[in-house]
Design an enzyme around this catalytic site. Sequence first.
Site, PDB file in Angstrom:
ATOM      1  NE  ARG A   1      -4.014  -1.835   2.124  1.00 14.84           N
ATOM      2  CZ  ARG A   1      -3.847  -3.046   2.501  1.00 14.84           C
ATOM      3  NH1 ARG A   1      -2.760  -3.605   2.884  1.00 14.84           N
ATOM      4  NH2 ARG A   1      -4.960  -4.133   2.301  1.00 14.84           N
TER       5      ARG A   1
ATOM      6  CD  GLU B   1      -2.079  -5.242  -6.327  1.00 12.00           C
ATOM      7  OE1 GLU B   1      -2.946  -4.840  -5.705  1.00 12.00           O
ATOM      8  OE2 GLU B   1      -1.909  -6.519  -6.597  1.00 12.00           O
TER       9      GLU B   1
ATOM     10  CG  HIS C   1      13.283  -7.577   3.183  1.00 14.41           C
ATOM     11  ND1 HIS C   1      13.559  -8.643   4.226  1.00 14.41           N
ATOM     12  CD2 HIS C   1      14.019  -8.520   2.035  1.00 14.41           C
ATOM     13  CE1 HIS C   1      14.247  -9.564   3.763  1.00 14.41           C
ATOM     14  NE2 HIS C   1      14.633  -9.520   2.379  1.00 14.41           N
TER      15      HIS C   1
ATOM     16  CD  GLU D   1      18.148  -9.372   1.372  1.00 15.78           C
ATOM     17  OE1 GLU D   1      19.150  -9.931   1.558  1.00 15.78           O
ATOM     18  OE2 GLU D   1      16.930  -9.867   1.270  1.00 15.78           O
TER      19      GLU D   1
END
Length: 178
Positions: free
Chosen positions: A30, A93, A120, A166
């Site tokens: 989000r 996304e 992550h 990362e």
Amino acid sequence: MAFNTEQYPGVSESVRDQTQGFRFNHSMLRIKDPKRSLHFYSHVLGMRVLRRLDFEEMSFSLYFLAKPDNDETIPEDRAERTRWTFSQRGILELTHNWGTEDDPDVAYHDGNSEPQGFGHICFAVPDLDAAIRWFDENQVAYVKRPEDGKMKDIAFIKDPDGYWIEIVEPGRMARLGG
């Protein structure tokens, strides 16, 4: 015999016929401000927006991004490009709930503060040192630089919403773990 899987308690030794053709397609994050996030992911990480889908009745948009190879052909036709996008691997996304960019109270949990959950996403880069110079030139925020901590040669940067990314150079990863 070809490699199948590392074995640990709970790991199925074989791939079930019913799962043939299943493919991990995308992960969703989000975002508060699409302009800021799209700039970061397209400029700093070189991703391309494959498709934007708007859902007016629910007041949100989805942005599907990937890092296709330079010689990869992506369909021009929107419907065909949508089908193609949902058949790929490694898609990101970004979900934007309309109006969050103007709401000072909106902030998304990065998964790394308490209570921890999501950790992550990861990008592999061909040259970690060159990537670090690029991130420095673009004032990217770090969680960890490659020279810091016990795990050398791995960096963690933050995107505009504070999600950790990362950064690894595959050639430096062979000696990790046991």
